[in-house]
Design a protein around this motif. Structure first.
Motif, PDB file in Angstrom:
ATOM      1  N   ASP A 432      -8.642  -3.612  37.410  1.00 49.57           N
ATOM      2  CA  ASP A 432      -7.992  -2.656  36.514  1.00 49.57           C
ATOM      3  C   ASP A 432      -6.790  -2.029  37.221  1.00 49.57           C
ATOM      4  O   ASP A 432      -6.903  -1.512  38.348  1.00 49.57           O
ATOM      5  CB  ASP A 432      -8.966  -1.561  36.097  1.00 49.57           C
ATOM      6  CG  ASP A 432     -10.077  -2.098  35.210  1.00 49.57           C
ATOM      7  OD1 ASP A 432      -9.851  -3.123  34.546  1.00 49.57           O
ATOM      8  OD2 ASP A 432     -11.168  -1.493  35.188  1.00 49.57           O
ATOM      9  N   GLY A 434      -3.747   0.652  38.000  1.00 48.68           N
ATOM     10  CA  GLY A 434      -3.602   2.095  37.971  1.00 48.68           C
ATOM     11  C   GLY A 434      -2.938   2.585  39.243  1.00 48.68           C
ATOM     12  O   GLY A 434      -2.732   1.804  40.194  1.00 48.68           O
ATOM     13  N   VAL A 436      -4.213   4.391  41.519  1.00 51.09           N
ATOM     14  CA  VAL A 436      -5.204   4.127  42.561  1.00 51.09           C
ATOM     15  C   VAL A 436      -6.104   3.011  42.060  1.00 51.09           C
ATOM     16  O   VAL A 436      -6.543   3.039  40.905  1.00 51.09           O
ATOM     17  CB  VAL A 436      -6.039   5.378  42.895  1.00 51.09           C
ATOM     18  CG1 VAL A 436      -7.103   5.055  43.940  1.00 51.09           C
ATOM     19  CG2 VAL A 436      -5.133   6.502  43.382  1.00 51.09           C
ATOM     20  N   MET A 437      -6.376   2.004  42.899  1.00 53.96           N
ATOM     21  CA  MET A 437      -7.213   0.874  42.511  1.00 53.96           C
ATOM     22  C   MET A 437      -8.276   0.640  43.577  1.00 53.96           C
ATOM     23  O   MET A 437      -8.063   0.920  44.764  1.00 53.96           O
ATOM     24  CB  MET A 437      -6.364  -0.389  42.321  1.00 53.96           C
ATOM     25  CG  MET A 437      -5.299  -0.260  41.242  1.00 53.96           C
ATOM     26  SD  MET A 437      -4.187  -1.693  41.182  1.00 53.96           S
ATOM     27  CE  MET A 437      -5.348  -3.013  40.803  1.00 53.96           C
ATOM     28  N   LEU A 438      -9.427   0.107  43.131  1.00 53.42           N
ATOM     29  CA  LEU A 438     -10.536  -0.202  44.040  1.00 53.42           C
ATOM     30  C   LEU A 438     -10.905  -1.674  43.920  1.00 53.42           C
ATOM     31  O   LEU A 438     -10.901  -2.241  42.824  1.00 53.42           O
ATOM     32  CB  LEU A 438     -11.768   0.638  43.708  1.00 53.42           C
ATOM     33  CG  LEU A 438     -11.741   2.127  44.037  1.00 53.42           C
ATOM     34  CD1 LEU A 438     -13.055   2.767  43.624  1.00 53.42           C
ATOM     35  CD2 LEU A 438     -11.499   2.332  45.522  1.00 53.42           C
ATOM     36  N   GLU A 553     -16.204   6.295  43.664  1.00 48.83           N
ATOM     37  CA  GLU A 553     -15.048   6.873  42.971  1.00 48.83           C
ATOM     38  C   GLU A 553     -14.070   7.406  44.009  1.00 48.83           C
ATOM     39  O   GLU A 553     -14.464   8.127  44.934  1.00 48.83           O
ATOM     40  CB  GLU A 553     -15.475   7.996  42.037  1.00 48.83           C
ATOM     41  CG  GLU A 553     -14.313   8.568  41.239  1.00 48.83           C
ATOM     42  CD  GLU A 553     -14.740   9.659  40.279  1.00 48.83           C
ATOM     43  OE1 GLU A 553     -14.829   9.381  39.073  1.00 48.83           O
ATOM     44  OE2 GLU A 553     -15.004  10.786  40.756  1.00 48.83           O
ATOM     45  N   THR A 555     -10.299   9.391  44.383  1.00 51.23           N
ATOM     46  CA  THR A 555      -9.281  10.179  43.696  1.00 51.23           C
ATOM     47  C   THR A 555      -8.098  10.379  44.635  1.00 51.23           C
ATOM     48  O   THR A 555      -8.262  10.808  45.784  1.00 51.23           O
ATOM     49  CB  THR A 555      -9.830  11.548  43.271  1.00 51.23           C
ATOM     50  OG1 THR A 555     -11.002  11.355  42.474  1.00 51.23           O
ATOM     51  CG2 THR A 555      -8.801  12.319  42.460  1.00 51.23           C
ATOM     52  N   ALA A 562     -10.104   6.103  40.453  1.00 46.35           N
ATOM     53  CA  ALA A 562     -10.581   4.757  40.151  1.00 46.35           C
ATOM     54  C   ALA A 562     -12.052   4.675  40.516  1.00 46.35           C
ATOM     55  O   ALA A 562     -12.516   5.346  41.455  1.00 46.35           O
ATOM     56  CB  ALA A 562      -9.783   3.705  40.918  1.00 46.35           C
ATOM     57  N   THR A 563     -12.804   3.873  39.773  1.00 46.21           N
ATOM     58  CA  THR A 563     -14.243   3.741  39.974  1.00 46.21           C
ATOM     59  C   THR A 563     -14.619   2.270  40.098  1.00 46.21           C
ATOM     60  O   THR A 563     -14.070   1.418  39.391  1.00 46.21           O
ATOM     61  CB  THR A 563     -15.022   4.372  38.804  1.00 46.21           C
ATOM     62  OG1 THR A 563     -14.663   5.741  38.688  1.00 46.21           O
ATOM     63  CG2 THR A 563     -16.528   4.263  39.028  1.00 46.21           C
ATOM     64  N   ALA A 564     -15.568   1.964  40.967  1.00 41.70           N
ATOM     65  CA  ALA A 564     -16.109   0.613  41.107  1.00 41.70           C
ATOM     66  C   ALA A 564     -17.623   0.708  41.218  1.00 41.70           C
ATOM     67  O   ALA A 564     -18.156   1.669  41.804  1.00 41.70           O
ATOM     68  CB  ALA A 564     -15.537  -0.082  42.347  1.00 41.70           C
TER      69      ALA A 564
END
Length: 573
Positions: A432, A434, A436-438, A553, A555, A562-564
């Motif tokens: 995804d 954004g 911030v990405m994970l 998560e 931030t 971003a969350t994974a």
């Protein structure tokens, strides 16, 4: 575990093996079809052969058995050879065949003679090939198919049926595709129709697609791409099986005019015929009755290769249930089986604009000793593919490979020397986007107790599947993207049992620091660069067996988050 080299790009050639891509039905532009009267009733000489065989009395030993022991169902699960080899004789008895060997030989000889005397008669050749293959002589059926001298596209369809029943699906596929190229459009639509293999929204969508038409072709191509049993093998034998079943149903429809002409005029006959077409399309023709009096075909229909998920939901929802139920869609390949689904672990990382995939598979979960192990990633039925050959005998292969950031279907396929197959297949979406990405969290075996300092170290020790047996600890590795060096980030990590609240007493250390057990552990650290690695040890010793979600998560300084999530299981395999 072993580490494999990175494959440079999605458009790279296949390494270690070749995948032969035959053009899809939609790739052909149909020419003006030569006419075949495929809707007409059967005529001499083939009608006379069929009428004499099916409307003659049963042999005397069958009639005698019926008076002494009564009617007994033929049960395939008990090892019975049903219907004397022919499911049109479904009223026969279990202890003895419906027809004696001399009658069967006479019938088969009559079929061949009718075809050879009238090679230009479409139904004479097609019914002979159909009957010979049905009665257990596919080689003879193939020889008869080769005498076909009628319209070329019809002869190709007949040859496709014969080659498939002779366990040569790649040859069958070529003839079927050439046959569809010139076929009457109405017939081509009938043969390729997959309505009975679809459910829910897929079925509703498909029924509203005009045929012929580009929308229908696109749906067909995508469905069969996802239903191909082995993406690393040439052709698609599940598709040639479907065309064979549909063509045989056309011939069977004409046969019913001879065997049971009154059936078509009985109350409810149309609904009964529709159900029969549905069942045969999904499972093939019956080879037995079960104890309920309903037919079944376990020999032909053990595996479900079509997706259990909806095609319209995309590759992100891709899901398979290989063991078909008794009445569901199913197919057993003649060239390879048994067929096993194995678990694995996939994690997505970024490298510039490319997607880097870490892949592992637990081939020890299937009872085969693989001699060939292959990896493939493909972005569509007519798209690009990347392949990689892996060393045979490595039961926990792990590697990384690079792709363009597009939706993919990825698979590991392992074959032993006795036709057994193991398969891992999953849909993969780009990460995804954004501020911030994970990456996906990667579960790593804590060998030596050291946290991995890089992605490569994590991949070298990645678990073959997200399932922890009796270990008390496991390491999670992930990466954060989108921040500049020195920018602060807030990291929060939680563990929850599937369907329950947050789990306590799970996290123990972070990069050498001790943390007090808490429902959610959070901290602040500075980004080391645009790709920031994080390693964490998870203490699982107090957890019961079951499924859990590891949620991360992150931030950024501007509040973007971003969350994974990584789901894993604890307990004995």
């Amino acid at each position: 575990m072993t580490t494999r080299p990175v494959v440079p790009a999605l458009l790279a050639p296949l390494l270690g093996f070749a995948v032969c891509a035959l053009p899809s039905p939609g790739a052909f532009v149909r020419t003006t079809a030569q006419e075949v009267e495929w809707k007409r009733d059967l005529r001499n000489p083939i009608r006379a052969v069929l009428d004499f065989h099916y409307n003659r009395p049963f042999s005397a030993d069958v009639l005698e058995s019926e008076t002494t022991i009564g009617h007994i169902y033929c049960l395939a699960e008990k090892g019975d050879i049903c219907f004397g080899g022919d499911y049109e004789d479904e009223d026969c008895l279990r202890p003895v065949p419906c027809r004696n060997p001399a009658q069967m030989r006479q019938f088969m000889d009559g079929l061949e003679r009718a075809a050879r005397r009238r090679p230009g008669d479409p139904y004479a050749v097609a019914q002979a090939v159909y009957g010979l293959a049905r009665l257990g002589d596919p080689d003879r059926a193939l020889e008869v198919a080769r005498v076909c001298e009628g319209v070329r596209w019809w002869c190709d369809l007949v040859l496709g049926m014969a080659y498939h029943r002779s366990e040569r699906p790649l040859d069958a596929e070529g003839h079927f595709r050439m046959g569809l190229l010139g076929a009457d459009p109405e017939l081509a639509c009938r043969l390729t129709d997959i309505t009975y293999l679809l459910e829910g929204r897929d079925e509703e969508t498909y029924e509203h697609l005009p045929c012929p038409g580009p929308g229908r072709t696109e749906f067909d191509d995508r469905f069969w791409w996802l239903s191909d049993p082995l993406l690393t093998a040439p052709g698609n034998d599940r598709w040639s099986e479907h065309l064979t079943r549909r063509f045989e149903l056309l011939l069977h429809e004409r046969l019913q005019d001879v065997v049971e002409p009154a059936r078509w005029f009985e109350p409810g006959a149309i609904d009964s015929i529709r159900r029969y077409v549905d069942e045969v399309t999904r499972r093939g023709f019956p080879d037995s009755f079960d104890h309920t009096g309903r037919w079944r075909s376990d020999v032909a229909s053990r595996y479900r290769f079509t997706p259990a998920s909806l095609v319209g939901d995309g590759v992100q929802a891709l899901r398979y249930e290989l063991e078909a139920n008794r009445w569901g869609e199913g197919y057993t390949p003649a060239e390879y089986s048994p067929f096993h689904s194995v678990p694995g672990q996939l994690a997505r990382f970024m490298d510039g604009d490319s997607l880097v995939l870490a892949v592992s598979a637990d081939l020890k979960a299937a009872p085969i000793n693989p001699l060939q192990i292959r990896f493939i990633a493909t972005n569509g039925p007519a798209g690009s593919s990347v392949g990689l050959g892996l060393p045979g005998g490595d039961l926990t292969p792990s590697f990384t490979t690079r792709f363009a950031a597009v939706p993919l279907v990825v698979a590991i396929e392992a074959l032993d020397g006795y036709d057994g197959v193991s398969r891992l297949r999953e849909g993969v979406m780009p990460l995804d986007a954004g501020p911030v990405m994970l990456s996906d969290p990667l579960l790593v075996d804590p060998i030596g107790g050291e946290l991995p300092a890089s992605r490569q170290e994590a991949v070298d020790a990645m678990l073959p599947q997200p399932w922890i047996a009796s270990a008390n600890e496991v390491i999670a590795y992930w990466e954060v993207y989108g921040l500049r060096q020195g920018q602060p980030m807030q990291v929060a990590v939680a563990m929850a049992r599937e369907g329950a609240g947050v789990v306590t007493r799970v996290l123990r250390t972070l990069a050498g620091r001790s943390d007090t057990p808490a429902p959610v552990v959070s901290w602040t650290e500075e980004a080391s660069g645009p790709a920031h690695p994080v390693s964490l040890t998870l203490d699982l010793g107090a957890l019961d067996a079951g499924s859990y979600d590891l949620t991360i998560e992150v931030t950024g300084p501007d509040g973007a988050a971003a969350t994974a999530i990584r789901r894993f299981r604890i307990g004995e395999r």
